[in-house]
Design a protein around this motif. Structure first.
Motif, PDB file in Angstrom:
ATOM      1  N   TYR A  25      -2.727 -13.344  10.372  1.00  0.00           N
ATOM      2  CA  TYR A  25      -3.767 -12.462   9.834  1.00  0.00           C
ATOM      3  C   TYR A  25      -3.100 -11.186   9.350  1.00  0.00           C
ATOM      4  CZ  TYR A  25      -7.708  -9.272   9.569  1.00  0.00           C
ATOM      5  OH  TYR A  25      -8.622  -8.364   9.104  1.00  0.00           O
ATOM      6  N   SER A  26      -3.552 -10.670   8.228  1.00  0.00           N
ATOM      7  CA  SER A  26      -3.062  -9.367   7.756  1.00  0.00           C
ATOM      8  C   SER A  26      -4.184  -8.641   7.045  1.00  0.00           C
ATOM      9  CB  SER A  26      -1.860  -9.527   6.828  1.00  0.00           C
ATOM     10  OG  SER A  26      -2.251 -10.156   5.633  1.00  0.00           O
ATOM     11  N   ARG A  27      -4.173  -7.336   7.180  1.00  0.00           N
ATOM     12  CA  ARG A  27      -5.149  -6.494   6.488  1.00  0.00           C
ATOM     13  C   ARG A  27      -4.418  -5.252   6.011  1.00  0.00           C
ATOM     14  NH1 ARG A  27     -10.655  -4.771   7.640  1.00  0.00           N
ATOM     15  NH2 ARG A  27     -11.177  -3.384   5.932  1.00  0.00           N
ATOM     16  N   LEU A  28      -4.485  -5.004   4.706  1.00  0.00           N
ATOM     17  CA  LEU A  28      -3.833  -3.846   4.108  1.00  0.00           C
ATOM     18  C   LEU A  28      -4.852  -2.739   3.897  1.00  0.00           C
ATOM     19  CD1 LEU A  28      -1.729  -5.767   1.475  1.00  0.00           C
ATOM     20  CD2 LEU A  28      -0.870  -4.687   3.537  1.00  0.00           C
ATOM     21  N   PHE A  29      -4.412  -1.507   4.088  1.00  0.00           N
ATOM     22  CA  PHE A  29      -5.248  -0.340   3.859  1.00  0.00           C
ATOM     23  C   PHE A  29      -4.568   0.538   2.819  1.00  0.00           C
ATOM     24  CE2 PHE A  29      -5.831  -1.527   8.325  1.00  0.00           C
ATOM     25  CZ  PHE A  29      -7.194  -1.721   8.370  1.00  0.00           C
ATOM     26  N   GLY A  30      -5.340   1.325   2.115  1.00  0.00           N
ATOM     27  CA  GLY A  30      -4.774   2.262   1.155  1.00  0.00           C
ATOM     28  C   GLY A  30      -4.525   1.617  -0.189  1.00  0.00           C
ATOM     29  N   PRO A  31      -3.944   2.402  -1.096  1.00  0.00           N
ATOM     30  CA  PRO A  31      -3.730   1.902  -2.465  1.00  0.00           C
ATOM     31  C   PRO A  31      -2.629   0.847  -2.524  1.00  0.00           C
ATOM     32  CG  PRO A  31      -2.729   4.059  -2.191  1.00  0.00           C
ATOM     33  CD  PRO A  31      -3.461   3.770  -0.917  1.00  0.00           C
ATOM     34  N   ASP A  32      -2.735  -0.008  -3.519  1.00  0.00           N
ATOM     35  CA  ASP A  32      -1.732  -1.030  -3.769  1.00  0.00           C
ATOM     36  C   ASP A  32      -0.508  -0.359  -4.377  1.00  0.00           C
ATOM     37  OD1 ASP A  32      -0.237  -3.224  -4.447  1.00  0.00           O
ATOM     38  OD2 ASP A  32      -1.796  -4.181  -5.664  1.00  0.00           O
TER      39      ASP A  32
END
Length: 200
Positions: A25-32
């Protein structure tokens, strides 16, 4: 700000070779970063997704290496835990911090906090100026909720099938990647809210 949260394997899995790990599982936060960087601006959405996936894999491999070294140095043997022993397992979890240099794999320097619980690694990637004690508290809280409410210790645990519930936990405990200072009353109300959702 937290850049990403990961759950991945830290022990050999039958389908993987000894030095590999699988991101569950992964979840990214903030701008790409790929959209902000001149170097990656021309990439297609699929190429940007693959670039992010590779960055996450690099972090997971770094944490796998750190967990392996920590466990080897401590000399403790992993004992299989059964559901119901979540608090005990979390208390005995290996933990640590890894500093990632700029460009390896993120464009800026990052701090990586990790917990190795049995065969799972729970990881937060934070900006270097973040309060690491607060980040560790949030990581332990997230890990506790995942273990207790989503029953991740069992052999048949399917983390991939529980991603929507993990998303809800993150939205409550780590909204938009922001670390929250919680007083006792607010923490209790969050606990009740999460317990009510998980009971559904």
């Amino acid at each position: 700000m937290v850049r990403c949260f990961l759950i991945h394997t830290v022990c050999p899995v039958s389908a993987l070779s000894a030095g590999e790990c699988r991101v569950l599982y992964s979840r990214l936060f903030g701008p790409d970063e790929a959209l902000l960087s001149e170097r990656y601006r021309g990439l297609s959405p699929e190429e940007r997704r693959l670039l992010q996936k590779e960055k996450i894999s690099v972090v997971a491999r770094q944490v796998l290496s750190a967990v392996s070294l920590s466990r080897e140095a401590s000399g403790r043997q992993l004992v299989d835990a059964v559901p119901g022993e979540e608090a005990l397992v979390l208390q005995d979890a290996d933990s640590g911090v890894v500093r990632l240099r700029a460009g390896d794999p993120f464009s800026e320097e990052m701090s990586v906090l990790w917990l190795g619980v049995q065969s799972l690694g729970f990881t937060l990637v934070c900006e270097p100026h973040e309060n690491l004690l607060l980040a560790e508290g949030v990581l332990r809280n997230l890990t506790r909720h995942c273990l207790e409410n989503l029953h991740m210790l069992g052999q048949n645990s399917e983390v991939l099938l529980k991603s929507s519930r993990i998303d809800v936990l993150l939205s409550r405990l780590l909204p938009h990647g922001q670390l929250l200072f919680l007083n006792h009353r607010f923490a209790q109300s969050l606990e009740k809210e999460v317990a009510a959702y998980m009971a559904k």
